[in-house]
Design an enzyme around this catalytic site. Sequence first.
Site, short mmCIF file in Angstrom:
data_model
loop_
_atom_site.label_atom_id
_atom_site.label_comp_id
_atom_site.label_asym_id
_atom_site.label_seq_id
_atom_site.Cartn_x
_atom_site.Cartn_y
_atom_site.Cartn_z
N LYS A 170 0.84 -1.20 0.00
CA LYS A 170 0.00 0.00 0.00
C LYS A 170 0.87 1.25 0.00
O LYS A 170 0.62 2.21 -0.72
CB LYS A 170 -0.92 0.00 1.24
CG LYS A 170 -2.04 -1.03 1.14
CD LYS A 170 -2.82 -1.24 2.43
CE LYS A 170 -3.84 -2.36 2.23
NZ LYS A 170 -4.59 -2.74 3.42
N GLN A 224 -5.12 -1.71 9.78
CA GLN A 224 -5.00 -3.00 9.09
C GLN A 224 -5.58 -4.15 9.91
O GLN A 224 -5.32 -4.25 11.12
CB GLN A 224 -3.51 -3.25 8.78
CG GLN A 224 -3.23 -4.49 7.96
CD GLN A 224 -3.66 -4.39 6.50
OE1 GLN A 224 -3.88 -3.30 5.96
NE2 GLN A 224 -3.80 -5.51 5.84
N ASP A 273 -11.26 2.67 4.09
CA ASP A 273 -11.61 1.24 3.94
C ASP A 273 -13.10 1.07 3.62
O ASP A 273 -13.51 0.01 3.17
CB ASP A 273 -11.35 0.49 5.26
CG ASP A 273 -10.05 -0.29 5.25
OD1 ASP A 273 -9.64 -0.74 4.16
OD2 ASP A 273 -9.47 -0.43 6.34
N1 GUN Z 1 -6.68 -6.80 5.80
C1 GUN Z 1 -6.83 -7.46 4.63
N2 GUN Z 1 -7.47 -6.67 3.72
C2 GUN Z 1 -7.71 -5.49 4.34
C3 GUN Z 1 -8.32 -4.28 3.93
O1 GUN Z 1 -8.79 -4.12 2.79
N3 GUN Z 1 -8.36 -3.30 4.86
C4 GUN Z 1 -7.87 -3.46 6.11
N4 GUN Z 1 -7.98 -2.44 6.95
N5 GUN Z 1 -7.30 -4.57 6.53
C5 GUN Z 1 -7.21 -5.58 5.64
#
Ligand code: GUN
Length: 291
Positions: free
Chosen positions: A53, A97, A120
């Site tokens: 990311k 996350q 998100d």
């Molecule tokens: N863990 C796996 N995929 C995601 C996501 O799209 N957002 C977040 N916050 N955690 C994740």
Amino acid sequence: MSATKIDGKAISLEIEGELKVRVDALGQNGVQPHLVVVLVGDDAASHVYVRNKQRACERTGIESTLIDLPSTSTQKDILELISDLNGDESVHGILVQSPLPLGIDEFRIAEAIGPGKDVDGFHPANLGRLVQGDTEGMLPCTPAGVMRLIEGTGVDLTGSKAVVLGRSRIVGMPMALLLTQKGVDATVTIVHSRSEEPSLLCRDADLLVSAIGRPWTIKPGWVKPGAIVIDVGISRIEDGSTPSGSRLAGDVDPSVSEVAGWLTPVPGGVGPMTIAMLLKNTVRAAEGLLP
Ligand code: GUN
């Protein structure tokens, strides 16, 4: 016949190019989009996802800050941090996350993030909009990315049968909502761990979106010839096929390619699209274009 590969990596790079133009325009006005990623504990896969990311932010000109908290952090610690970030005008997007350490309530964390910074799309206000057919709020990144991949096939889903495997709040449920919205108009069945005869339900589907996280579960016999198959799953299997002894595997058995009309690869399908949609949400937040 082999399925046409849906190249999520290529489409995500196109989206990054479009976003870069918007980031440059914001820069002319003295604004640089800023995403803060909060990582709690030492889940190895999460560290990799977060690094990806951050790299994508760099490519697009978005500032990213990683706040790395120890696994001993309490829910109160995380909520206090979120409260500070909500009040910080230089921060446009906040992502905590998942998974979080045991004992931390992810729902409580999601609802603490200001809906306008909820890149998100997990805040009840954003998910609530979606339930009501309003797609102007922050959309959850993976389902939004899947919609973009399906658009890329040029297939009209009106009246089609879609099956979504998995009912998570992150993927399955919002995915079903996006597919049923007016203008998309698929007829959606959600298949979950208590569904009977999942293979029969799947075999009837013009579109299959699998988000169950169980490697190579979807076999050719589960798939209608010519169907669009989107593989959201990403697991690591130890099969000795690489020097490290393991490799990444989706939910879909690779031999499904002989039956499906379109298929996303793993890796290089849905994963890069999730990140592209996260960048898009961050840019939208910085532009102040949210309802
Ligand atoms: N863990 C796996 N995929 C995601 C996501 O799209 N957002 C977040 N916050 N955690 C994740």
